[in-house]
Scaffold this motif. Structure first.
Motif, PDB file in Angstrom:
ATOM      1  N   ASN A   1     -60.939  48.557  38.911  1.00  9.42           N
ATOM      2  CA  ASN A   1     -60.680  47.169  39.249  1.00  9.42           C
ATOM      3  C   ASN A   1     -59.493  47.100  40.212  1.00  9.42           C
ATOM      4  OD1 ASN A   1     -61.154  44.342  38.822  1.00  9.42           O
ATOM      5  ND2 ASN A   1     -59.217  44.299  37.724  1.00  9.42           N
ATOM      6  N   CYS A   2     -59.748  46.673  41.421  1.00 14.15           N
ATOM      7  CA  CYS A   2     -58.665  46.563  42.399  1.00 14.15           C
ATOM      8  C   CYS A   2     -57.612  45.570  41.921  1.00 14.15           C
ATOM      9  CB  CYS A   2     -59.237  46.118  43.744  1.00 14.15           C
ATOM     10  SG  CYS A   2     -57.988  45.978  45.037  1.00 14.15           S
ATOM     11  N   SER A   3     -56.339  45.930  42.096  1.00  8.57           N
ATOM     12  CA  SER A   3     -55.253  45.054  41.650  1.00  8.57           C
ATOM     13  C   SER A   3     -55.072  43.845  42.567  1.00  8.57           C
ATOM     14  CB  SER A   3     -53.939  45.834  41.556  1.00  8.57           C
ATOM     15  OG  SER A   3     -53.576  46.331  42.834  1.00  8.57           O
ATOM     16  N   HIS A   4     -55.730  43.832  43.705  1.00  8.64           N
ATOM     17  CA  HIS A   4     -55.592  42.703  44.622  1.00  8.64           C
ATOM     18  C   HIS A   4     -56.437  41.520  44.183  1.00  8.64           C
ATOM     19  CE1 HIS A   4     -56.574  40.709  48.667  1.00  8.64           C
ATOM     20  NE2 HIS A   4     -55.367  40.307  48.311  1.00  8.64           N
ATOM     21  N   ALA A   5     -57.741  41.735  44.028  1.00  6.37           N
ATOM     22  CA  ALA A   5     -58.591  40.588  43.695  1.00  6.37           C
ATOM     23  C   ALA A   5     -59.841  40.991  42.922  1.00  6.37           C
ATOM     24  CB  ALA A   5     -58.970  39.819  44.947  1.00  6.37           C
TER      25      ALA A   5
ATOM     26  N   THR B   1     -60.519  53.719  48.470  1.00  7.03           N
ATOM     27  CA  THR B   1     -60.308  52.523  49.282  1.00  7.03           C
ATOM     28  C   THR B   1     -61.171  51.393  48.768  1.00  7.03           C
ATOM     29  OG1 THR B   1     -59.854  53.908  51.218  1.00  7.03           O
ATOM     30  CG2 THR B   1     -60.395  51.597  51.633  1.00  7.03           C
ATOM     31  N   CYS B   2     -60.544  50.270  48.493  1.00  2.00           N
ATOM     32  CA  CYS B   2     -61.265  49.104  47.995  1.00  2.00           C
ATOM     33  C   CYS B   2     -62.283  48.620  49.040  1.00  2.00           C
ATOM     34  CB  CYS B   2     -60.274  47.986  47.675  1.00  2.00           C
ATOM     35  SG  CYS B   2     -61.098  46.475  47.111  1.00  2.00           S
ATOM     36  N   PRO B   3     -63.504  48.325  48.602  1.00  2.00           N
ATOM     37  CA  PRO B   3     -64.526  47.911  49.561  1.00  2.00           C
ATOM     38  C   PRO B   3     -64.325  46.497  50.104  1.00  2.00           C
ATOM     39  CG  PRO B   3     -65.380  47.723  47.338  1.00  2.00           C
ATOM     40  CD  PRO B   3     -64.021  48.377  47.228  1.00  2.00           C
ATOM     41  N   LEU B   4     -63.483  45.703  49.457  1.00  2.00           N
ATOM     42  CA  LEU B   4     -63.381  44.299  49.869  1.00  2.00           C
ATOM     43  C   LEU B   4     -62.380  44.079  51.000  1.00  2.00           C
ATOM     44  CD1 LEU B   4     -64.713  41.649  49.254  1.00  2.00           C
ATOM     45  CD2 LEU B   4     -62.968  41.194  47.533  1.00  2.00           C
ATOM     46  N   HIS B   5     -61.119  44.532  50.814  1.00  2.00           N
ATOM     47  CA  HIS B   5     -60.104  44.310  51.842  1.00  2.00           C
ATOM     48  C   HIS B   5     -59.386  45.581  52.266  1.00  2.00           C
ATOM     49  CE1 HIS B   5     -60.100  40.463  49.380  1.00  2.00           C
ATOM     50  NE2 HIS B   5     -60.640  40.108  50.538  1.00  2.00           N
ATOM     51  N   GLY B   6     -59.790  46.724  51.719  1.00  2.00           N
ATOM     52  CA  GLY B   6     -59.276  48.001  52.211  1.00  2.00           C
ATOM     53  C   GLY B   6     -58.004  48.522  51.589  1.00  2.00           C
TER      54      GLY B   6
HETATM   55  S1  FES Z   1     -59.942  43.071  46.405  1.00  2.00           S
HETATM   56 FE1  FES Z   1     -59.317  45.101  46.827  1.00  2.00          FE
HETATM   57  S2  FES Z   1     -58.115  44.915  48.615  1.00  2.00           S
HETATM   58 FE2  FES Z   1     -58.712  42.888  48.170  1.00  2.00          FE
END
Ligand code: FES
Length: 126
Positions: free
Chosen positions: A47-51, A66-71
């Motif tokens: 689970n990405c800590s960003h979103a 690398t997160c697929p959503l925002h990198g």
């Molecule tokens: S949700 Fe992973 S970088 Fe934004």
């Protein structure tokens, strides 16, 4: 009073080669992603800590996922992040691999890197 740490058995992962990852959706709150680097297994919360995006859907190269959503990038060996858009790392778990299989300790050993960027928060989307 028990201070036992919950563990999860993941079975035989001897077929997981260096540079490969596998997700286990039913382990922990968000699932975990297990990655092999130089013969060693590492586990992160998936689970990405960003979103709130599954990191297992991203790209895994070297020690970085690398997160697929925002990198945002995370080091699979300790859960630390490499910078924005993530503000902090993700939980990292100890993995034990033996002849009988693989188990993961569900107590986070994550490096607390939130101070790197002066703190921040997570956008919860699920
Ligand atoms: S949700 Fe992973 S970088 Fe934004």
């Amino acid at each position: 009073m028990s201070d036992a740490v919950e563990t999860a058995d993941l079975g035989d992962l001897s077929d997981l080669s260096d540079g490969e990852m596998r997700c286990f959706e039913d382990v922990g709150k968000y699932g975990i992603v297990v990655c092999r680097v130089a013969g060693q297994l590492h586990a992160l919360e998936d689970n990405c800590s960003h979103a709130d995006t599954p990191l297992s859907e991203g790209r895994f190269r070297g020690t970085k996922i690398t997160c697929p959503l925002h990198g945002a990038q995370f080091d699979v060996t300790d859960g630390s992040h490499s910078g924005p858009p993530a503000w902090e790392g993700v939980p990292h778990y100890e993995v034990d691999e033996s002849e009988t299989g693989v188990s993961v300790r569900l107590a986070s050993t994550t490096v607390d890197d939130r101070d790197d960027l002066g703190g921040g928060g997570m956008l919860r989307t699920r």
